[in-house]
Enzyme design. Structure first.
Site, mmCIF file in Angstrom:
data_model
loop_
_atom_site.group_PDB
_atom_site.id
_atom_site.type_symbol
_atom_site.label_atom_id
_atom_site.label_comp_id
_atom_site.label_asym_id
_atom_site.label_seq_id
_atom_site.Cartn_x
_atom_site.Cartn_y
_atom_site.Cartn_z
ATOM 1 N N HIS A 135 13.744 -0.799 5.367
ATOM 2 C CA HIS A 135 13.155 0.541 5.450
ATOM 3 C C HIS A 135 11.675 0.449 5.807
ATOM 4 C CE1 HIS A 135 11.282 -0.013 1.555
ATOM 5 N NE2 HIS A 135 12.432 -0.101 0.924
ATOM 6 N N HIS A 152 9.396 -2.086 3.971
ATOM 7 C CA HIS A 152 9.548 -3.472 4.431
ATOM 8 C C HIS A 152 8.896 -3.628 5.807
ATOM 9 C CE1 HIS A 152 13.503 -2.888 2.092
ATOM 10 N NE2 HIS A 152 12.724 -3.593 1.310
ATOM 11 N N CYS A 155 16.474 -5.904 -18.051
ATOM 12 C CA CYS A 155 16.833 -4.872 -17.066
ATOM 13 C C CYS A 155 17.498 -5.559 -15.885
ATOM 14 C CB CYS A 155 15.601 -4.106 -16.589
ATOM 15 S SG CYS A 155 16.009 -3.023 -15.196
ATOM 16 N N CYS A 191 15.659 -4.889 -12.476
ATOM 17 C CA CYS A 191 14.443 -5.672 -12.211
ATOM 18 C C CYS A 191 14.703 -7.166 -12.328
ATOM 19 C CB CYS A 191 13.342 -5.337 -13.208
ATOM 20 S SG CYS A 191 12.904 -3.618 -13.247
ATOM 21 N N CYS A 193 13.775 0.832 -19.347
ATOM 22 C CA CYS A 193 13.007 0.084 -18.350
ATOM 23 C C CYS A 193 11.917 0.997 -17.786
ATOM 24 C CB CYS A 193 13.931 -0.371 -17.223
ATOM 25 S SG CYS A 193 13.031 -0.872 -15.753
ATOM 26 N N HIS A 198 12.902 1.564 -13.846
ATOM 27 C CA HIS A 198 14.141 2.268 -13.490
ATOM 28 C C HIS A 198 14.464 3.426 -14.435
ATOM 29 C CE1 HIS A 198 14.701 -1.555 -11.354
ATOM 30 N NE2 HIS A 198 15.439 -0.840 -10.536
ATOM 31 N N LYS A 208 8.094 9.594 -3.720
ATOM 32 C CA LYS A 208 8.453 8.195 -3.769
ATOM 33 C C LYS A 208 9.722 8.005 -2.930
ATOM 34 C CE LYS A 208 9.451 4.560 -6.952
ATOM 35 N NZ LYS A 208 9.931 4.074 -8.170
ATOM 36 N N LYS A 267 16.565 5.918 -3.103
ATOM 37 C CA LYS A 267 17.930 6.207 -2.673
ATOM 38 C C LYS A 267 18.404 7.516 -3.272
ATOM 39 C CE LYS A 267 19.745 1.690 -1.658
ATOM 40 N NZ LYS A 267 20.245 0.511 -2.318
HETATM 41 N N1 MSP Z 1 12.740 -10.211 -3.067
HETATM 42 C C1 MSP Z 1 11.545 -9.750 -3.670
HETATM 43 C C2 MSP Z 1 10.345 -10.483 -3.123
HETATM 44 C C3 MSP Z 1 10.387 -11.971 -3.291
HETATM 45 S S1 MSP Z 1 9.018 -12.728 -2.540
HETATM 46 C C4 MSP Z 1 9.113 -14.322 -3.024
HETATM 47 C C5 MSP Z 1 11.373 -8.266 -3.395
HETATM 48 N N2 MSP Z 1 12.046 -7.780 -2.351
HETATM 49 S S2 MSP Z 1 12.008 -6.247 -1.862
HETATM 50 O O1 MSP Z 1 13.035 -6.141 -0.853
HETATM 51 O O2 MSP Z 1 12.098 -5.377 -2.951
HETATM 52 O O3 MSP Z 1 10.653 -6.076 -1.120
HETATM 53 C C6 MSP Z 1 9.480 -5.659 -1.782
HETATM 54 C C7 MSP Z 1 8.414 -5.523 -0.747
HETATM 55 O O4 MSP Z 1 8.813 -4.570 0.256
HETATM 56 C C8 MSP Z 1 7.087 -4.976 -1.234
HETATM 57 O O5 MSP Z 1 6.276 -5.940 -1.859
HETATM 58 C C9 MSP Z 1 6.499 -4.488 0.070
HETATM 59 O O6 MSP Z 1 6.126 -5.577 0.859
HETATM 60 C C10 MSP Z 1 7.701 -3.828 0.700
HETATM 61 N N3 MSP Z 1 7.850 -2.447 0.241
HETATM 62 C C11 MSP Z 1 8.954 -1.915 -0.352
HETATM 63 N N4 MSP Z 1 8.749 -0.580 -0.549
HETATM 64 C C12 MSP Z 1 7.523 -0.231 -0.107
HETATM 65 C C13 MSP Z 1 6.803 0.975 -0.011
HETATM 66 N N5 MSP Z 1 7.289 2.130 -0.412
HETATM 67 N N6 MSP Z 1 5.564 0.921 0.524
HETATM 68 C C14 MSP Z 1 5.017 -0.243 0.969
HETATM 69 N N7 MSP Z 1 5.673 -1.387 0.906
HETATM 70 C C15 MSP Z 1 6.910 -1.438 0.350
HETATM 71 O O7 MSP Z 1 10.620 -7.642 -4.094
#
Ligand code: MSP
Length: 646
Positions: free
Chosen positions: A19, A22, A127, A130, A144, A147, A304, A307
């Site tokens: 999304h 990411h 949790c 998390c 949590c 969540h 925010k 889903k």
């Molecule tokens: N798998 C772990 C990370 C392990 S690193 C060794 C994880 N994955 S995640 O899919 O949840 O990705 C989190 C990351 O996605 C955030 O740190 C950020 O880089 C990005 N983001 C997810 N949602 C976001 C927003 N709403 N806004 C900005 N970045 C976001 O955590």
């Protein structure tokens, strides 16, 4: 001398589709590594996917898939998204790859041998979302804090990493290196966490509870805790300590993450690296990363992204509609690095029209048109005046601002510095009025000076814009005859003396909403809507037709829309993304008949809400008026989802 640079993004969980959040982090990393490459550095950019752990195992079980099959599918989807956005990662790591599991097991073995790991008992509130235990202090109303779901009390024997022994070292290190964690607000947050006692970290999960992980090399009744496994990706992608790639890039390592995963990166990870260095007989700080760069969170129209709210913005969608460059520009310009920001299509279109179409696009169009029109009789440029001197100063100022901002990961400030110059250049054109000079033969040398300055400035923009809007920057460079790869060192104004051959470049960023073709398209639609205009022979141009993006989509799921006789809600895959599409075909198809079918959809249709469900596109179907027969368009031969139809 060229420097070495190594930048990582988080590896993304494979239980989610890619999304906007990411995409943002990955676009930042791409921009930063492009900038460093432009500056002559050897810049290595790592991204990938995090594939083990409860969360992934549970979502695979819900989807009725094996965790590996789900990981394969979703990891490929992330990769396709980054490819569709043109992101130039150097490597893509997956934690289920053998090259990763080998390094994780080697490191676990070394830490075990060094006495950094012990077997202990632990009970706590856990949790599953998390994948972590919460301390009494963190729990909110027994739930949590993230969540807001009930926690589960779990008691088990586990292996622990002696993280507590590193607490005072970590505090001293963070205090001694003020930009280790940046921006400062996050450094303060970490020091805040560290005011409480740091506990040892449970790094295993009994296989009786979780199978999906890397077995501990010294006790195969356990798998590795997913965070301990995941963080090591940053090393395993380089082959781990001892590998030449590790020796080359690791000393230059910087991480980029969002604030959600600050604690594992600012606390667990430095302690793990210190323990590893110790196990290798090195000083504790030997393997510590250079910087942890932390950005804020995107909200979508003030909410925010979640889903349950149904507002998760697919990673590639804005680029499909407005182009990769406009998307990059918006996210890079709109978010102050470190703070939260809001995404909305309206704000993006606003910036596209104002900054890209007006400021940049018009400047390039004006400059290249002027040069192309008047170059034929070019003579020797006249003397430099105060006007040119101030342009040269503005360009030097922009470079200083850009370089300083990029050194601090302040993308927004870097772009603002370039746009200051673009403003100054537009004012320069207004002030010098080359079209008026062209009318007076005596002003020819002056005109040539202005044209050379504009060519020089456009060339400069073709270089400094490259990391941010690479497609547009390449077009700009081509327009002024650039053939060699751009180099930041050449972004210096005031050295060009002869006019290069320039091609007119207009429409670099067409305005959205009021371009000629938009207006014509609207008129055509209006004409079709009025019965008087319908003559059965309404023609459209090929351009108008090409504005309709038709794509092959695979139906992944289908269900009836509550309280509607006619509507079905389809989940379709367009290859790089999934969409929900509502189709009025319930009286002709049972949901189960559609799953697995490849259909044709209009992919760039304005989303519409039908019976409370947001539809992001339209499925094409043919029908007859009289007997009400209807058929959904499918393919005569197989094509992958996402393929264009034209
Ligand atoms: N798998 C772990 C990370 C392990 S690193 C060794 C994880 N994955 S995640 O899919 O949840 O990705 C989190 C990351 O996605 C955030 O740190 C950020 O880089 C990005 N983001 C997810 N949602 C976001 C927003 N709403 N806004 C900005 N970045 C976001 O955590």
């Amino acid at each position: 001398m060229s420097g070495i640079f190594y930048l990582t993004t988080p590896i993304y969980y494979v239980n989610d589709a890619p999304h906007l959040g990411h995409a943002y982090t990955t676009i930042l990393a791409d921009t930063m590594t492009r900038y460093r490459r432009l500056a002559g550095d050897d810049a290595y950019f790592l991204t990938g996917t995090d594939e083990h752990g409860d969360k992934v195992a549970q979502s695979a079980a819900r989807a009725g898939m094996s965790p590996q099959a789900q990981a394969d599918r979703n990891s490929a989807e992330f990769r396709r998204a980054w490819d569709a956005l043109g992101l130039r990662y150097s490597d893509y790591i997956r934690t289920t790859e053998e090259r990763h599991t080998k390094v994780v097991q080697a490191i676990l073995g070394q830490l075990w041998d060094a006495g950094e790991i012990y077997l202990g008992k632990y009970g706590g509130h856990y949790c599953y979302g998390c994948e972590r235990f919460y301390t009494d202090k963190e729990i909110v109303d027994g739930k949590c804090p993230d969540h807001l779901t009930p926690l589960t009390w779990i008691e088990e024997e586990n292996y622990f990493f002696r993280m507590s022994t590193y607490q005072s070292w970590l505090i001293d290190t963070i205090q001694g290196r003020p930009d280790l964690v940046r921006p400062e607000r996050y450094r303060n947050e970490v020091l805040g966490f560290l005011r409480d006692p740091l506990l040892d970290l449970s790094i295993s999960r009994p296989r009786t509870r979780l199978e999906w992980g890397i077995p501990l090399p010294f006790d195969d009744k356990y798998v590795t805790y997913v965070w301990f496994d995941a963080l090591i990706n940053y090393l395993s992608a380089l082959g781990g300590p001892g590998d030449p790639r590790f020796e080359k890039y690791w000393p230059a390592c910087q991480h980029m993450i969002a604030k959600d995963i600050l604690k594992p990166h600012a606390i667990y990870w430095p302690c793990m690296l210190a323990a590893l260095a110790t196990a290798h007989g090195k000083p504790r700080e030997a393997y510590l990363y250079q910087h942890l760069n932390v950005h804020g969170y995107w909200t979508i129209e003030g909410q925010k992204m979640s889903k349950s709210l149904g507002n998760v913005f697919p990673a590639v969608a804005p680029a499909e509609k407005y182009g990769v460059d406009a998307y990059r520009y918006f996210v890079l310009r709109e978010m102050v690095f470190g703070l939260d920001a809001d995404f909305s299509e309206g704000a993006m279109v606003g910036r596209l029209n104002a900054d890209l179409a007006n400021d940049l696009g018009n400047l390039v169009a004006r400059a290249t048109t002027l040069i192309a029109s008047y170059a034929a009789e070019a003579a020797a440029p006249g003397p430099v005046t105060a006007d040119e001197e101030s342009v040269v100063r503005a360009a030097a100022e922009a470079r200083r601002g850009l370089d300083e901002a990029m050194g601090e990961f302040a993308f927004q400030r870097g772009l603002a510095a370039i746009w200051e110059l673009i403003g100054a250049l537009n004012r320069y054109v207004d002030a010098t009025q080359p079209w008026a000079l062209a009318k007076k033969p005596a002003e020819r040398p002056r005109l040539d000076r202005v044209l050379v300055t504009l060519a020089d400035a456009v060339g400069y923009l073709g270089i400094v814009l490259d990391p941010f809007v690479p497609e547009a920057a390449a077009k700009i460079r081509t327009a002024i005859g650039g053939t060699t790869p751009p180099r930041l060192a050449d972004a210096v104004l005031g050295r060009l003396e002869r006019l290069p051959a320039v091609q007119k470049l207009s429409g670099l960023f067409p305005r959205v909403g009021d371009s000629k073709s938009d207006k014509e398209a609207r008129k055509a639609v209006a004409a079709m809507d009025t019965p008087a205009g319908v003559d059965g022979h309404q023609r459209i141009t090929i351009d108008e037709f090409s504005r309709i993006q038709l794509r092959v989509a695979e139906v992944i799921a289908a269900e009836a829309v509550a309280k509607s006789k006619k509507l079905l809600k389809l989940t379709v895959s367009l290859g790089s993304e999934q969409r929900t599409i509502v189709a009025g075909i319930a009286q002709h198809y049972a949901p189960a008949d559609l799953v697995g079918k490849k259909v044709v959809v209009v992919a760039n249709l304005e989303p519409a809400t039908l019976m409370g469900v947001q539809s992001q596109g339209m499925v094409l179907a043919g029908s007859t008026e009289g007997d009400g027969a209807l058929a959904v368009l499918t393919l005569d031969r197989d094509l992958p989802p996402g393929a264009r139809v034209r």
